[in-house]
Design an enzyme around this catalytic site. Sequence first.
Site, PDB file in Angstrom:
ATOM      1  CE  LYS A   9      -4.048  -2.086   2.248  1.00 57.11           C
ATOM      2  NZ  LYS A   9      -4.976  -1.986   3.416  1.00 57.11           N
ATOM      3  CE1 TYR A  49      -9.654  -2.447   0.662  1.00 61.30           C
ATOM      4  CE2 TYR A  49      -8.697  -0.510  -0.386  1.00 61.30           C
ATOM      5  CZ  TYR A  49      -8.559  -1.673   0.357  1.00 61.30           C
ATOM      6  OH  TYR A  49      -7.320  -2.061   0.793  1.00 61.30           O
ATOM      7  CG  PHE A  57     -13.206   2.197   7.452  1.00 60.22           C
ATOM      8  CD1 PHE A  57     -12.817   1.604   6.255  1.00 60.22           C
ATOM      9  CD2 PHE A  57     -13.848   1.409   8.392  1.00 60.22           C
ATOM     10  CE1 PHE A  57     -13.046   0.263   5.997  1.00 60.22           C
ATOM     11  CE2 PHE A  57     -14.093   0.060   8.154  1.00 60.22           C
ATOM     12  CZ  PHE A  57     -13.691  -0.512   6.943  1.00 60.22           C
ATOM     13  NE  ARG A  85      -6.943 -12.101   5.639  1.00 63.94           N
ATOM     14  CZ  ARG A  85      -7.405 -10.848   5.465  1.00 63.94           C
ATOM     15  NH1 ARG A  85      -7.518 -10.325   4.261  1.00 63.94           N
ATOM     16  NH2 ARG A  85      -7.764 -10.136   6.502  1.00 63.94           N
ATOM     17  CB  THR A  91      -7.349  -5.437   9.899  1.00 66.38           C
ATOM     18  OG1 THR A  91      -7.899  -6.580   9.245  1.00 66.38           O
ATOM     19  CG2 THR A  91      -7.662  -4.182   9.113  1.00 66.38           C
ATOM     20  NE  ARG A 102      -2.619  -5.600   6.995  1.00 66.93           N
ATOM     21  CZ  ARG A 102      -3.813  -6.097   6.676  1.00 66.93           C
ATOM     22  NH1 ARG A 102      -4.355  -7.046   7.410  1.00 66.93           N
ATOM     23  NH2 ARG A 102      -4.462  -5.641   5.622  1.00 66.93           N
ATOM     24  CG  ASN A 112      -3.673  -2.131   6.898  1.00 67.61           C
ATOM     25  OD1 ASN A 112      -3.487  -1.803   5.730  1.00 67.61           O
ATOM     26  ND2 ASN A 112      -4.743  -2.801   7.281  1.00 67.61           N
ATOM     27  CG  HIS A 115      -5.516  -5.972  -0.258  1.00 66.88           C
ATOM     28  ND1 HIS A 115      -6.735  -5.877   0.377  1.00 66.88           N
ATOM     29  CD2 HIS A 115      -5.682  -6.889  -1.257  1.00 66.88           C
ATOM     30  CE1 HIS A 115      -7.603  -6.685  -0.213  1.00 66.88           C
ATOM     31  NE2 HIS A 115      -6.991  -7.312  -1.210  1.00 66.88           N
ATOM     32  CD  GLU A 126      -9.296  -8.581  -3.461  1.00 67.65           C
ATOM     33  OE1 GLU A 126     -10.105  -8.184  -2.610  1.00 67.65           O
ATOM     34  OE2 GLU A 126      -8.190  -9.082  -3.165  1.00 67.65           O
TER      35      GLU A 126
HETATM   36  P1  DAT Z   1      -8.122  -6.542   5.705  1.00 65.97           P
HETATM   37  O1  DAT Z   1      -7.311  -5.534   4.903  1.00 65.97           O
HETATM   38  O2  DAT Z   1      -7.329  -7.122   6.841  1.00 65.97           O
HETATM   39  O3  DAT Z   1      -8.766  -7.595   4.842  1.00 65.97           O
HETATM   40  P2  DAT Z   1     -10.755  -5.296   5.920  1.00 65.97           P
HETATM   41  O4  DAT Z   1     -11.096  -6.013   4.649  1.00 65.97           O
HETATM   42  O5  DAT Z   1     -11.687  -5.451   7.069  1.00 65.97           O
HETATM   43  O6  DAT Z   1      -9.297  -5.714   6.428  1.00 65.97           O
HETATM   44  O7  DAT Z   1     -10.627  -3.738   5.643  1.00 65.97           O
HETATM   45  C1  DAT Z   1     -10.018  -3.282   4.444  1.00 65.97           C
HETATM   46  C2  DAT Z   1      -9.150  -2.120   4.767  1.00 65.97           C
HETATM   47  O8  DAT Z   1      -9.944  -1.046   5.276  1.00 65.97           O
HETATM   48  C3  DAT Z   1      -8.106  -2.363   5.873  1.00 65.97           C
HETATM   49  O9  DAT Z   1      -6.940  -2.981   5.379  1.00 65.97           O
HETATM   50  C4  DAT Z   1      -7.855  -0.982   6.354  1.00 65.97           C
HETATM   51  C5  DAT Z   1      -9.210  -0.319   6.259  1.00 65.97           C
HETATM   52  N1  DAT Z   1      -9.915  -0.407   7.538  1.00 65.97           N
HETATM   53  C6  DAT Z   1     -10.516  -1.491   8.084  1.00 65.97           C
HETATM   54  N2  DAT Z   1     -11.064  -1.215   9.268  1.00 65.97           N
HETATM   55  C7  DAT Z   1     -10.815   0.110   9.485  1.00 65.97           C
HETATM   56  C8  DAT Z   1     -11.120   1.032  10.538  1.00 65.97           C
HETATM   57  N3  DAT Z   1     -11.810   0.654  11.619  1.00 65.97           N
HETATM   58  N4  DAT Z   1     -10.677   2.307  10.411  1.00 65.97           N
HETATM   59  C9  DAT Z   1      -9.991   2.709   9.328  1.00 65.97           C
HETATM   60  N5  DAT Z   1      -9.671   1.897   8.286  1.00 65.97           N
HETATM   61  C10 DAT Z   1     -10.081   0.628   8.371  1.00 65.97           C
HETATM   62 MG    MG Z   2     -10.281  -7.444   3.465  1.00 60.43          MG
END
Ligand code: DAT
Ligand code: MG
Length: 138
Positions: A9, A49, A57, A85, A91, A102, A112, A115, A126
Amino acid sequence: MERTFAIAKPDAVRRGLTGDILKRVEASGLSVVAMRKLHLSRADAEKFYDVHKARPFFSGLCEYMTSGPVVVMVLQGENAITRWRGLMGATDPKKADPGTIRRDYGIDVEQNATHGSDAPETAAQEIAFFFASRELLG
Ligand code: DAT
Ligand code: MG
């Protein structure tokens, strides 16, 4: 053999961490079957996304994901989705296990570092979003 989709990222690319992330991928035995550096458009970030579009967010996430170049990759190996993962960690970097990407490099839950796809269906979607099948090594 399974394939997954990975992103270094903007926060990671900006800080010169792409090489270290790749080193961890290769050390784990996963192979990189496609890779490209690009700068996401707002429309592409929103599409990528889309599953999170109702979350509070979402807008900040898209802003951040378009804040600089990313490196997109397709990784291949046995159980590639779960293994990648595992290398990334949780996350939220604060909750990620020691030694994960991370935990070591994530700044906060948004920035973080990486991805990774979460299931075979999302991995296929994806990968197809960023790469043509002829761009993937056989
Ligand atoms: P991951 O990337 O572990 O699959 P996710 O799919 O739940 O996690 O979320 C996608 C992305 O969105 C994550 O990498 C960062 C952002 N994100 C998730 N939860 C968040 C939060 N509470 N506040 C800000 N950004 C967030
Ligand atoms: Mg995800």
